[in-house]
Design a protein around this motif. Structure first.
Motif, PDB file in Angstrom:
ATOM      1  N   SER A  77      28.639  49.385  56.681  1.00 10.37           N
ATOM      2  CA  SER A  77      27.843  48.375  55.965  1.00 10.37           C
ATOM      3  C   SER A  77      28.651  47.796  54.811  1.00 10.37           C
ATOM      4  N   ASN A  78      28.970  46.511  54.885  1.00  8.02           N
ATOM      5  CA  ASN A  78      29.751  45.898  53.802  1.00  8.02           C
ATOM      6  C   ASN A  78      29.210  44.527  53.387  1.00  8.02           C
ATOM      7  N   VAL A  79      27.901  44.311  53.589  1.00  8.14           N
ATOM      8  CA  VAL A  79      27.314  42.995  53.330  1.00  8.14           C
ATOM      9  C   VAL A  79      26.793  42.886  51.889  1.00  8.14           C
ATOM     10  N   ALA A  80      27.285  43.738  50.996  1.00 13.97           N
ATOM     11  CA  ALA A  80      26.808  43.737  49.611  1.00 13.97           C
ATOM     12  C   ALA A  80      27.636  42.817  48.716  1.00 13.97           C
ATOM     13  N   PHE A  81      28.505  41.986  49.328  1.00 14.69           N
ATOM     14  CA  PHE A  81      29.378  41.122  48.541  1.00 14.69           C
ATOM     15  C   PHE A  81      29.365  39.709  49.125  1.00 14.69           C
ATOM     16  N   PHE A  82      29.273  38.723  48.258  1.00 25.43           N
ATOM     17  CA  PHE A  82      29.251  37.333  48.690  1.00 25.43           C
ATOM     18  C   PHE A  82      30.623  36.923  49.242  1.00 25.43           C
ATOM     19  N   PRO A  83      30.676  35.899  50.086  1.00 24.69           N
ATOM     20  CA  PRO A  83      31.910  35.595  50.835  1.00 24.69           C
ATOM     21  C   PRO A  83      32.929  34.699  50.134  1.00 24.69           C
ATOM     22  N   GLY A  84      32.586  34.079  49.012  1.00 25.37           N
ATOM     23  CA  GLY A  84      33.496  33.105  48.400  1.00 25.37           C
ATOM     24  C   GLY A  84      34.873  33.663  48.088  1.00 25.37           C
ATOM     25  N   TYR A  85      34.907  34.776  47.376  1.00 22.26           N
ATOM     26  CA  TYR A  85      36.179  35.366  46.957  1.00 22.26           C
ATOM     27  C   TYR A  85      36.987  35.898  48.139  1.00 22.26           C
ATOM     28  N   PRO A  86      36.411  36.712  49.048  1.00 21.37           N
ATOM     29  CA  PRO A  86      37.220  37.176  50.189  1.00 21.37           C
ATOM     30  C   PRO A  86      37.659  36.039  51.108  1.00 21.37           C
ATOM     31  N   ALA A  87      36.871  34.968  51.204  1.00 23.14           N
ATOM     32  CA  ALA A  87      37.265  33.843  52.061  1.00 23.14           C
ATOM     33  C   ALA A  87      38.512  33.160  51.514  1.00 23.14           C
ATOM     34  N   ILE A  88      38.559  32.927  50.204  1.00 21.56           N
ATOM     35  CA  ILE A  88      39.727  32.284  49.597  1.00 21.56           C
ATOM     36  C   ILE A  88      40.936  33.206  49.650  1.00 21.56           C
ATOM     37  N   ALA A  89      40.720  34.494  49.363  1.00 21.97           N
ATOM     38  CA  ALA A  89      41.829  35.456  49.442  1.00 21.97           C
ATOM     39  C   ALA A  89      42.356  35.566  50.869  1.00 21.97           C
ATOM     40  N   THR A 190      30.082  32.573  45.690  1.00 22.21           N
ATOM     41  CA  THR A 190      30.805  33.706  45.105  1.00 22.21           C
ATOM     42  C   THR A 190      29.874  34.744  44.520  1.00 22.21           C
ATOM     43  N   ARG A 191      28.788  34.274  43.892  1.00 20.41           N
ATOM     44  CA  ARG A 191      27.841  35.221  43.283  1.00 20.41           C
ATOM     45  C   ARG A 191      26.428  34.667  43.339  1.00 20.41           C
TER      46      ARG A 191
END
Length: 415
Positions: A77-89, A190-191
């Motif tokens: 389970s790793n859906v506790a973080f929004f996608p903006g930052y990992p998408a750009i990284a 992002t948040r």
């Protein structure tokens, strides 16, 4: 601060970019030096800790989860973080063929550069003196959680997008609305705390168009369409993530479910009205340095709002009528971030609040600098002893940040 030979001859945008890069490099060097590492390379790699590992997993494996989510297990389970930052990284990783952790750090540090650039662009727009600008920048730099701007966390990206969103919304340039909408979209992607802030363009237009509302109602509603579009595009950053959660996991609020099951985040939206929220530092379960500082951050943030309110009241008779409207955006953004974060962390004895209130601290510092520059108080900052006194007062906060950097980079929980 800009009295470097020939530096002021360059356009203001280049000055802001150079200053932003300088402050970013200072923060990266600071993080490496106080990481208790044998060399700078090792110290740099240690800036990717804790949440950075979760973002690494998201980039390498995508979002995945059991139904219902499993408590704090990135493989399940790793859906506790929004996608903006990992998408750009992830994009930086693929373009430059970097390791995931290096890409995450570079993404955060490039965003930190952007954040500082917007800070100085705002100072330039407001015609803040060099000395007062330096004081404002240092007030941000010495916050105990400022090092998160260059760590593998989403703080710098969120703050860059927030300031860019506010900056371009207030701009009169033709392309400003496109830039504002782009920043707003990434901010809400992002948040989750960026979602309510996305309505700011409408608030901004309503606040600054009072005369048109009364004298030319048709023109008022006609002009408002641009700001409505900016808000609508901005909100999409979060809504698309919620839609993704619905179609993949069967629930639009799967992010909230994962936060609740994995971390025990159960928001209480009346928490800030309860006295116990401001005395969480007395909880015997958190009697350690990070726990106490996190808990103390909540009453400290509330006191900061109160102090700024008193400054506004005190300065009101000496300000140009309507001057407060230029600062209202920062007060509203700061309060929304404080309210949602404090209510969310109330079930966890206010853990991580030193990090969440750092964002609040940034917007309050910017608003305070603007307020001071519009009063006679700014003359005090022409006195060297005042600047020295402020630096002396900031020393304990900087020392605490040094301690937190050492703990964070050596796998001790901070926030």
């Amino acid at each position: 601060m800009l009295n470097i030979i020939g530096f002021k001859r360059y356009p203001r945008i280049y000055q802001a970019i150079c200053l932003g890069l300088g402050f970013t490099l200072i923060q990266v060097l600071f993080g490496c030096l106080f990481s208790n590492s044998q060399n700078l390379v090792e110290g740099y790699s240690k800036l990717c800790r804790w949440d950075c590992d979760w973002y690494t997993h998201i980039i390498e494996h995508g979002y995945r989860s059991t139904i219902p989510p499993t408590p704090q297990n990135p493989d399940l389970s790793n859906v506790a973080f929004f996608p903006g930052y990992p998408a750009i990284a992830g994009a930086i990783k693929n373009v430059f063929n970097l390791s995931t952790q290096t890409a995450l750090l570079l993404a955060a540090q490039i965003a930190c550069w952007g954040f500082w650039t917007y800070v100085f662009l705002l100072f330039q727009r407001w015609r803040i003196s060099d000395r007062l600008s330096l004081c404002g920048a240092i007030a941000i730099l010495v916050h105990p959680a400022a090092f998160y701007l260059v760590a593998g966390y989403s703080e710098s990206l969120f703050l860059m997008m927030l300031l860019g969103f506010l900056y371009w919304t207030a701009s009169k340039k033709r392309v400003a609305w496109i830039l504002a909408a782009t920043h707003g979209f990434v901010m809400t992607a992002t948040r989750v705390v960026g979602l309510p802030i996305a309505i700011y363009p409408l608030f901004h237009f309503w606040l600054l168009s009072a005369k048109d509302r009364q004298a030319k109602p048709f023109r008022f509603w006609q002009k408002s369409s641009k700001y409505l579009l900016v808000s609508a595009v901005s909100i999409l950053g979060s809504l698309l993530f919620f839609a993704f959660c619905y179609f993949k996991f069967g629930a639009w609020n799967f992010y909230m479910q994962t936060q609740a099951i994995g971390w025990g985040v159960k928001p209480n939206y009346l928490a800030i009205f309860k006295p116990e929220s401001y005395f969480a530092f007395l909880d015997p379960k958190i009697l350690n340095l990070p726990g106490v500082i996190n808990a103390i951050s909540v009453p400290f943030a509330l006191i900061s709002f109160f102090i700024v309110f008193l400054l506004e009241r005190k300065a009101a008779p000496f300000l140009i009528e309507g001057s407060w409207k230029q600062r209202a955006e920062f007060y509203v953004a700061g309060w929304l971030m404080f309210y949602l974060s404090a209510c969310g962390m109330s079930s966890l004895s206010m853990t991580s609040m030193v990090r969440y209130t750092f964002c609040v601290h940034v917007v309050l510092v910017l608003a305070t600098i603007h307020l001071i520059s519009r009063t006679q108080f700014y003359r005090l900052f022409n006195q060297k002893w005042i600047v020295f006194l402020l630096l002396l007062m900031a020393t304990p906060s900087l020392l605490l940040q040094m301690k937190f950097v050492g703990m964070f980079t050596n796998m001790q929980w901070v926030a």
